[in-house]
Structures are given as structure tokens and as C-alpha cells.
Design a protein around this motif. Structure first.
Motif: not given
Length: 146
Positions: A55-74
Motif C-alpha cells: 500500500e505504501r508503493d501505491l501511495a508514493f509511486k502512484v498517488l503522490a506522483a500524480g499517476l492515474d490509478p485506473a490506467s497505471t499498471p501495478v
């Protein structure tokens, strides 16, 4: 307790897996629905470990980076080729690996690369609590005798 094999710690425990092309949003929902904070990313065909995503990866690498969670692959958020431990290794060895590496989760992997579970630094707290309660029981017995 730290001498117990990793397999003894993880036996009968579920763990989550996903494939690298799944969206971060789908993986986060899967984690939420299963009340888990980590997912192992595996190959679609053989189920071999590719990475780990917390969950830390998701928060820091996606949300904090401003990436779209719906289109960003895990795959974009996971830690690729994570350190692992084999099932017969002692839990104390796993704790050492986690401490040295500065991470909280360690996949337990068979020789063929397929994961069979995940150890967590929190598992150490469970062992300490078990030891504490055994010690408490012994003190109660001694108190009754005295």
C-alpha cells in the motif's frame, strides 16, 4: 521462536497475487476487499514471482506522483525482483533480511520461483506476544505455588 522455519509461520495463511498488467485501482480494491497491505505480482502463465507491491508503493509511486490509478499498471508501482526467502529458512534469517533491506514484507518462494506466502515484520510481534503470554502463565503458576 526465531528458529522456526518460514513455512511454519506462513502455513494456512492466505496471500494475495496479481498479474503485472492489472490496474493499480483494481489491485488496491483487491487489497482493500481482502484487508491486506501487500500483493505479490506473478507471471500469468507459471505464477512465478515478478515483484511485490505494498500500500505504501501505491501511495508514493502512484498517488503522490500524480499517476492515474485506473490506467497505471501495478507493474509500474511494484518493486521488481524483490529479495525472497526459501520455506525452510529460519524466521530469524527473514527478520535479518528485512532489517538489512529496510522493508517490512518478504516473499517466501519455492525453488521454481513460485511464491507460497509472505512474511511480515509484524509476524515477529506475534511471536513475542506468544512468548510473553507463556511467560505470564509461568509467573502465575509460580505465584500460586509460593
Amino acid at each position: 521462536m526465531p528458529n522456526r522455519a518460514a513455512i511454519k509461520i506462513i502455513q494456512n495463511r492466505h496471500f494475495l497475487t496479481t498479474t503485472p498488467e492489472k490496474s493499480v485501482r483494481a489491485v488496491a480494491a483487491h487489497m482493500r476487499d481482502n484487508n491486506d497491505s501487500v500483493v505479490l505480482v506473478v507471471t500469468p502463465e507459471e505464477g512465478k514471482l515478478l515483484g511485490i507491491c505494498t500500500e505504501r508503493d501505491l501511495a508514493f509511486k502512484v498517488l503522490a506522483a500524480g499517476l492515474d490509478p485506473a490506467s497505471t499498471p501495478v507493474e509500474a508501482a511494484m518493486t521488481a525482483n524483490p529479495q525472497t526467502i526459501s520455506p525452510e529458512k529460519p524466521f530469524g534469517h527473514a527478520l535479518h533480511i528485512m532489517h538489512e533491506g529496510g522493508f517490512r514484507h518478504l516473499p517466501v518462494v519455492l525453488p521454481d520461483g513460485r511464491p507460497i506466502g509472505v512474511l511480515s515484520s509484524r509476524d515477529a510481534l506475534g511471536l513475542e506476544a506468544l512468548h510473553f503470554f507463556k511467560e505470564l502463565d509461568q509467573k502465575e503458576v509460580l505465584t500460586e505455588i509460593l
